[in-house]
Write an enzyme that holds these catalytic residues in place. Structure first.
Site, mmCIF file in Angstrom:
data_model
loop_
_atom_site.group_PDB
_atom_site.id
_atom_site.type_symbol
_atom_site.label_atom_id
_atom_site.label_comp_id
_atom_site.label_asym_id
_atom_site.label_seq_id
_atom_site.Cartn_x
_atom_site.Cartn_y
_atom_site.Cartn_z
ATOM 1 N N ALA A 249 46.968 31.765 45.202
ATOM 2 C CA ALA A 249 47.625 33.087 45.292
ATOM 3 C C ALA A 249 49.035 33.050 45.868
ATOM 4 C CB ALA A 249 46.784 34.104 46.074
ATOM 5 N N ALA A 250 49.596 31.849 46.102
ATOM 6 C CA ALA A 250 50.977 31.789 46.607
ATOM 7 C C ALA A 250 51.928 32.400 45.572
ATOM 8 C CB ALA A 250 51.366 30.354 46.911
ATOM 9 N N GLY A 251 51.764 32.002 44.327
ATOM 10 C CA GLY A 251 52.607 32.552 43.259
ATOM 11 C C GLY A 251 52.377 34.047 43.099
ATOM 12 N N ASP A 252 51.138 34.463 43.258
ATOM 13 C CA ASP A 252 50.817 35.893 43.101
ATOM 14 C C ASP A 252 51.487 36.720 44.189
ATOM 15 O OD1 ASP A 252 49.210 35.090 41.013
ATOM 16 O OD2 ASP A 252 47.420 34.959 42.266
HETATM 17 O O1 RIB Z 1 46.434 32.674 41.268
HETATM 18 C C1 RIB Z 1 45.212 32.589 41.939
HETATM 19 C C2 RIB Z 1 44.132 33.234 41.153
HETATM 20 O O2 RIB Z 1 43.958 32.513 39.966
HETATM 21 C C3 RIB Z 1 42.783 33.237 41.824
HETATM 22 O O3 RIB Z 1 42.565 34.363 42.633
HETATM 23 C C4 RIB Z 1 41.826 33.120 40.658
HETATM 24 O O4 RIB Z 1 41.145 34.311 40.412
HETATM 25 C C5 RIB Z 1 42.682 32.732 39.454
HETATM 26 O O5 RIB Z 1 42.784 33.746 38.574
#
Ligand code: RIB
Length: 308
Positions: A249-252
Site C-alpha cells: 500500500a505504499a504506492g496506494d
Molecule cells: O497495493 C496493495 C494492495 O494490492 C493490497 O491491499 C492488495 O489488496 C492488492 O490489491
C-alpha cells in the site's frame, strides 16, 4: 458530490509474514497471519480520507461478510459509499499477500466482485464523475471500465490520476486521456518495454509516455522519491529514508495523498512531496489500510524530518 472520487478495487487481504519466501514446491512455517481490508482502490480512497479528504468510492463488493466488513470500515472512515454496489454473482475479492523479513511482498489478487463491475454500472454514475474535482483509478478492475472512465473524464474535463497497477500494456487512446500517470519503476518498464535500471532510462521511459499523450508522468522511485515529468521538464522530488517493514500500500498511499494535495490547490511538486512523506510512513507499518497515516501523523513526520 465529493471532491475526490476513487473508482476502483476492494479486497480482503490475507497476509502471511515469513522469514523467506518459499521456493517452488517447498512448504515453510510462516510467522503471522493478518486479515485486513485492502485493494488498491480502497487503500487510495482511505489514504485520502485520513488526510482529511472529501472522498467517494465507486466499486463493488460481494454479498458476504467480507463485503460488509469493508463497507462498515468505509462508513467509519467518513467515505461516501452511496455508489458502492453489492453483487450476488461473485464473492468479495481476496488478495493473498506474502511478506518476507526484507519487507518485500508477493501478491495474488483473485478478481471476483471487482471484475463484475461493468461499463453499464459506470454509466449509471456518470453524474458523480461529471461533478467531482479529481478521479483516481487503478487497474484491478476490468480494462474496458477503466477505458470508459478515462473517456468520461475527458468528456467532463475532470482530471484523472491513473495508478497503472498491476501494470499491463495500455492503449494510446487510454493514455492520452490520463492527466497524472503514477507508475513505479517495474510498472514503467511494463508500460513502455524500456529498461529502467538508471535514472536516465527512467527519464527516457517517462518521455515515451508523454509522447503517447499522458500529461504528467510521476514515476515513484521508493526512498529516492519520485520523478515528475511533463512538457515543462523533468525533476526528481526527493523522498525519505525510513526503515521499511511492509511496503504493501505504499504506492496506494502515495496516490491518495497526491489526489488530496492537488484538490487542495498544491502545486504538483508540493503534492508529490506530501505523497512521498505519506508513502514513507506507510512502509514503516504493517498492513494496507491499517498502515495509512492521518493528517496529524504526516505533519509530525515532516516536522521531525526537518529537525534531523
Ligand atoms: O497495493 C496493495 C494492495 O494490492 C493490497 O491491499 C492488495 O489488496 C492488492 O490489491
Amino acid at each position: 458530490m465529493s471532491k475526490i472520487t476513487v473508482v476502483g478495487s476492494f479486497s480482503m487481504d490475507l497476509t502471511v509474514t515469513m522469514s523467506q519466501f518459499p521456493k517452488e514446491g517447498q512448504t515453510i512455517i510462516g510467522k503471522k497471519m493478518l486479515k485486513n481490508p485492502g485493494g488498491k482502490g480502497a487503500n487510495q480512497c482511505i489514504a485520502a480520507a485520513r488526510l482529511g479528504g472529501d472522498v467517494e468510492m465507486i466499486g463493488m463488493v460481494g454479498n458476504d461478510e467480507n463485503g460488509r466488513i469493508i463497507k462498515d470500515l468505509f462508513v467509519s472512515e467518513g467515505v461516501n459509499i452511496d455508489h458502492v454496489l453489492t453483487t450476488d454473482k461473485e464473492p468479495t475479492t481476496i488478495a493473498l499477500i506474502e511478506i518476507d523479513d526484507t519487507a518485500q511482498n508477493k501478491i495474488v489478487v483473485v478478481p471476483a466482485a471487482n471484475f463484475v463491475y461493468s461499463v453499464e454500472d459506470l454509466h449509471a454514475v456518470k453524474d458523480v464523475i461529471a461533478n467531482t474535482e479529481m478521479v483516481v483509478a487503478q487497474l484491478e478492475m476490468r480494462l474496458d471500465v477503466m477505458e470508459e472512465l478515462a473517456e468520461l473524464c475527458r468528456q467532463f474535463n475532470v482530471p484523472m490520476i491513473l495508478n497503472p497497477a498491476p501494470a499491463v500494456p495500455l492503449s494510446d487512446g487510454l493514455l492520452s486521456k490520463v492527466t497524472y500517470l503514477t507508475p513505479n519503476e517495474t510498472e514503467l518498464s511494463v508500460l513502455t518495454g524500456h529498461p529502467v535500471s538508471t535514472l536516465d532510462e527512467i527519464k527516457e521511459a517517462a518521455q515515451m509516455l508523454l509522447d503517447r499523450g499522458v500529461k504528467h508522468v510521476i514515476a515513484t522511485l521508493g526512498d529516492k522519491g519520485a520523478l515528475m515529468a511533463d512538457a515543462s521538464g523533468m525533476e526528481v522530488v526527493s523522498g525519505y529514508s525510513v526503515k521499511a517493514i511492509d511496503t504493501v500500500a505504499a504506492g496506494d498511499s502515495f496516490n491518495g495523498a497526491l489526489a488530496k494535495a492537488l484538490v487542495d490547490g498544491a502545486t504538483l511538486k508540493e503534492a508529490i512531496g506530501l505523497a512521498n512523506a505519506v508513502g514513507a510512513i506507510t512502509v514503516t507499518r504493517h498492513g494496507a489500510i491499517p498502515s495509512l497515516p492521518t493528517k496529524e501523523e504526516v505533519e509530525t513526520f515532516i516536522q521531525n524530518q526537518k529537525i534531523q
